[in-house]
Motif scaffolding. Structure first.
Motif, PDB file in Angstrom:
ATOM      1  N   PHE A   1     109.323 -63.731  43.859  1.00  0.00           N
ATOM      2  CA  PHE A   1     109.970 -63.157  42.746  1.00  0.00           C
ATOM      3  C   PHE A   1     108.589 -64.071  42.375  1.00  0.00           C
ATOM      4  CE2 PHE A   1     113.719 -65.096  44.690  1.00  0.00           C
ATOM      5  CZ  PHE A   1     113.906 -63.909  44.544  1.00  0.00           C
ATOM      6  N   GLY A   2     107.444 -63.028  42.040  1.00  0.00           N
ATOM      7  CA  GLY A   2     106.040 -63.434  41.531  1.00  0.00           C
ATOM      8  C   GLY A   2     105.491 -64.236  42.278  1.00  0.00           C
ATOM      9  N   MET A   3     106.078 -65.366  43.075  1.00  0.00           N
ATOM     10  CA  MET A   3     105.327 -66.348  43.518  1.00  0.00           C
ATOM     11  C   MET A   3     104.054 -66.264  44.032  1.00  0.00           C
ATOM     12  SD  MET A   3     107.698 -69.012  44.767  1.00  0.00           S
ATOM     13  CE  MET A   3     109.536 -69.347  43.332  1.00  0.00           C
ATOM     14  N   SER A   4     102.982 -67.318  44.102  1.00  0.00           N
ATOM     15  CA  SER A   4     101.519 -66.744  44.972  1.00  0.00           C
ATOM     16  C   SER A   4     101.895 -67.371  45.576  1.00  0.00           C
ATOM     17  CB  SER A   4     100.321 -66.359  43.867  1.00  0.00           C
ATOM     18  OG  SER A   4     100.362 -68.136  43.454  1.00  0.00           O
ATOM     19  N   VAL A   5     100.934 -67.324  47.307  1.00  0.00           N
ATOM     20  CA  VAL A   5     100.617 -67.636  48.748  1.00  0.00           C
ATOM     21  C   VAL A   5      99.303 -67.457  48.955  1.00  0.00           C
ATOM     22  CG1 VAL A   5     101.819 -68.231  50.999  1.00  0.00           C
ATOM     23  CG2 VAL A   5     102.776 -67.173  49.326  1.00  0.00           C
ATOM     24  N   GLU A   6      98.727 -68.646  49.332  1.00  0.00           N
ATOM     25  CA  GLU A   6      98.244 -68.851  49.485  1.00  0.00           C
ATOM     26  C   GLU A   6      97.675 -69.594  50.929  1.00  0.00           C
ATOM     27  OE1 GLU A   6      95.720 -72.076  47.150  1.00  0.00           O
ATOM     28  OE2 GLU A   6      95.733 -70.188  45.044  1.00  0.00           O
ATOM     29  N   GLY A   7      96.675 -69.862  51.741  1.00  0.00           N
ATOM     30  CA  GLY A   7      96.487 -70.308  53.473  1.00  0.00           C
ATOM     31  C   GLY A   7      96.027 -69.562  54.041  1.00  0.00           C
ATOM     32  N   GLU A   8      95.535 -69.255  55.562  1.00  0.00           N
ATOM     33  CA  GLU A   8      95.211 -68.713  56.406  1.00  0.00           C
ATOM     34  C   GLU A   8      96.085 -68.477  57.428  1.00  0.00           C
ATOM     35  OE1 GLU A   8      91.455 -69.119  58.362  1.00  0.00           O
ATOM     36  OE2 GLU A   8      90.990 -70.576  56.750  1.00  0.00           O
ATOM     37  N   TRP A   9      96.506 -67.341  57.402  1.00  0.00           N
ATOM     38  CA  TRP A   9      98.099 -67.279  59.146  1.00  0.00           C
ATOM     39  C   TRP A   9      97.792 -67.630  60.275  1.00  0.00           C
ATOM     40  CZ3 TRP A   9     101.699 -67.942  56.762  1.00  0.00           C
ATOM     41  CH2 TRP A   9     101.838 -67.171  55.096  1.00  0.00           C
TER      42      TRP A   9
END
Length: 131
Positions: free
Chosen positions: A34-42
């Motif tokens: 729904f347009g959300m952004s994700v930040e982080g390292e996998w």
């Protein structure tokens, strides 16, 4: 052992490699979240954060990762105080090849018997996976 658990299983006509990319690639995540952004390292031990319109919605830590097969993350719902007060839940994505499709099993669990966050997942997971 968790007291509240939601398990969702679906088969998607896609390769496990492409499904894996959809789980960890911010540009693709934005399309079905729904347009959300994700930040982080996998990678194990890294933190992740999900935002909607610049507002922190969810966060957690990567607990385990096996490329193209399994992703385990802690999950803290940040957008409602009563959800945040429940503390971390656990979300596990498992991918299996089934020939022409990939089987995705999503397990979201909490130590709380009547977790509000887990019940919230009941209504949102299917629409996200179907996208």
């Amino acid at each position: 052992m968790s007291r509240s658990k939601f398990v969702y299983v679906t088969y998607i006509r896609i390769t496990p490699e492409k499904l894996w990319r959809a789980l960890i690639t911010p540009e693709i995540i934005k399309q079905y979240r729904f347009g959300m952004s994700v930040e982080g390292e996998w990678k194990v031990g890294a933190t992740w954060r999900m935002y909607a319109d610049g507002r922190l919605m969810d966060s957690g830590e990567i607990l385990a990762i096996v490329s193209q097969k399994r992703l385990v993350m802690s999950w803290l719902n940040e957008w409602k105080p009563e959800f945040k007060a429940e503390g971390n839940s656990r979300c596990v994505y498992e991918i299996e090849s089934t020939g022409a499709a990939a089987k995705l099993t999503l397990t979201h669990s909490s130590e709380l018997h009547r977790s509000r966050v887990r019940r919230l997942a009941d209504g949102h997971v299917e629409s996200q996976v179907a996208a």
